[in-house]
Enzyme design. Structure first.
Site, PDB file in Angstrom:
ATOM      1  N   SER A 289       0.794  -1.235  -0.097  1.00  0.00           N
ATOM      2  CA  SER A 289       0.063   0.223   0.054  1.00  0.00           C
ATOM      3  C   SER A 289       0.873   1.268  -0.052  1.00  0.00           C
ATOM      4  O   SER A 289       1.649   1.442  -0.948  1.00  0.00           O
ATOM      5  CB  SER A 289      -1.012  -0.126   1.183  1.00  0.00           C
ATOM      6  OG  SER A 289      -1.911   1.042   1.123  1.00  0.00           O
TER       7      SER A 289
ATOM      8  N   ASP B 147     -10.540  -4.421  -3.921  1.00  0.00           N
ATOM      9  CA  ASP B 147      -9.988  -3.444  -3.027  1.00  0.00           C
ATOM     10  C   ASP B 147     -10.888  -2.123  -3.201  1.00  0.00           C
ATOM     11  O   ASP B 147     -10.840  -1.398  -4.505  1.00  0.00           O
ATOM     12  CB  ASP B 147      -8.498  -3.281  -3.629  1.00  0.00           C
ATOM     13  CG  ASP B 147      -7.667  -2.379  -2.745  1.00  0.00           C
ATOM     14  OD1 ASP B 147      -8.199  -1.358  -2.043  1.00  0.00           O
ATOM     15  OD2 ASP B 147      -6.315  -2.769  -2.599  1.00  0.00           O
TER      16      ASP B 147
ATOM     17  N   HIS C  23      -8.962  -4.265   0.486  1.00  0.00           N
ATOM     18  CA  HIS C  23      -7.419  -3.778   0.810  1.00  0.00           C
ATOM     19  C   HIS C  23      -6.706  -4.313   2.061  1.00  0.00           C
ATOM     20  O   HIS C  23      -5.496  -4.647   1.997  1.00  0.00           O
ATOM     21  CB  HIS C  23      -7.442  -2.473   0.882  1.00  0.00           C
ATOM     22  CG  HIS C  23      -6.215  -1.499   1.019  1.00  0.00           C
ATOM     23  ND1 HIS C  23      -5.393  -1.393  -0.335  1.00  0.00           N
ATOM     24  CD2 HIS C  23      -5.579  -0.752   1.839  1.00  0.00           C
ATOM     25  CE1 HIS C  23      -4.432  -0.733  -0.063  1.00  0.00           C
ATOM     26  NE2 HIS C  23      -4.421  -0.516   1.231  1.00  0.00           N
TER      27      HIS C  23
END
Length: 354
Positions: free
Chosen positions: A152, A248, A279
């Site tokens: 991320s 996500d 996510h």
């Protein structure tokens, strides 16, 4: 607007999730900006904010086999937003034992107990450079045995460091070409295009193309974009693994699809779509599939001079494990030695408590 934008991008927990006593093996490493100003200290936390700001906390998880084998690869792990050394400990232990690699974790400035500086794009780049320097200069780990792994937010500094390393290497090759003269120009150009030994590989979990691609509504408030992965990834010449959940809702999977179009080394690079994954549930709900893919990737980039049997054993996880980190650890516990069990059980306890 600048401060509001920064708060939108960087979201550390208001207070650390742990105290230094919870992680006695923390090593404070020097920030490259202040190199030479102080010595490394182990398992201690200075009270002075100025002292803390000059160093970043880190943890090194060393893998050792039952017969004294050592890991060939070391993963430099750059975590996601809101994580710190404590919240990533359980997963780091799992990765270490599933992949038979060393794991090196560090905290961004402004996160965890590293409160000496505000988080920023520039600070993230300095922090990962500090971590990389520690591995290569202090731990003496060859760069071609280091895998950069970003999750991320962590994909920003990961892609930046990798692209910087290869850009510098390319400039060195250009200088080399110029020195030898036109006669060797074609050879050196081909060599530049096939570079792949600066680092072993790059793993990107739920990456972004850039921050503005996630938050286009704030474009007018900025002078420039942040973490422009789509521009920088082109310079990377090693194999890249990108993994992303199809559901996500924070960073849509289209970011990874765009990034894959710019990947230079397609020999062992791969793009994995985790059907149904969001996510933040990849490690908890899709662990078996994720770890299997990581095993295959690491096997594919393991040098050929290592025997086939060693390569197989270097990255192996039982296939019968179902999709749960707790089940992964439980399976290892049944096979582990006493020392391994004590280490892994710590990760299991953290998973159950979280």
């Amino acid at each position: 607007m600048g401060a509001q934008y920064s708060q939108l991008v960087f979201q550390p927990s208001p207070s650390p999730s742990y105290s230094p006593e919870d992680l006695p093996d923390i090593v404070w490493i020097e920030n490259s900006q202040y190199a030479g100003s102080s010595n490394l200290t182990r398992g201690s936390l200075e009270s002075s904010e100025s002292s803390i700001g000059r160093r970043i906390p880190s943890l090194f998880y060393e893998w050792k086999g039952r017969n004294g084998e050592v890991a060939h690869f070391t993963i430099l792990l750059s975590t996601g937003n809101g994580d710190d050394l404590y919240t990533t400990k359980a997963w780091a232990e799992i990765l270490k034992n599933a992949l038979n690699v060393n794991i090196f974790c560090y905290e961004y400035s402004g996160y965890g107990i590293n409160r000496g500086a505000r988080p920023s794009e520039k600070q993230c780049y300095e922090d990962i450079q500090t971590a990389f320097n520690y591995l290569t200069q202090t731990k003496k780990i060859p760069s071609d045995q280091i895998i950069l792994f970003g999750k991320s937010l962590g994909t920003g500094p990961t892609v930046h460091l990798a692209s910087t390393l290869y850009s510098e290497l390319k400039e060195q090759m250009k200088s080399y070409t110029k020195t030898l003269g036109r006669r060797f120009k074609k050879f050196s150009t081909d060599e530049i295009n096939s570079l792949g030994k600066e680092i072993a590989g790059v793993i990107l979990q739920s990456p972004m193309t850039s921050v503005l691609d996630i938050h286009p509504e704030i474009k007018n408030a900025l002078l420039s974009d942040m973490f422009e992965n789509s521009k920088k990834i082109k310079a990377i010449r090693c194999s890249i693994m990108i993994i992303h959940g199809t559901k996500d809702q924070i960073i849509p999977i289209k970011h990874s699809k765009r990034l894959m179009k710019h990947v230079s080394d397609t020999t062992h690079s791969r793009f994995i779509e985790l059907a149904g994954a969001d996510h933040d549930d990849i490690e908890s709900e899709y662990a078996d599939e994720y770890l299997d893919e990581l095993v295959e990737f690491i096997y594919s980039i393991t040098p050929k001079h290592i025997s086939d049997e060693q390569r197989k054993n270097a990255s192996k996880i039982p296939r019968e494990i179902v999709a749960s980190p707790i089940n992964v650890v439980t399976e290892w516990l049944s096979q582990a030695t006493v020392d391994q069990e004590e280490t892994i059980n710590c990760g299991l306890a953290l998973l159950i408590a979280s």
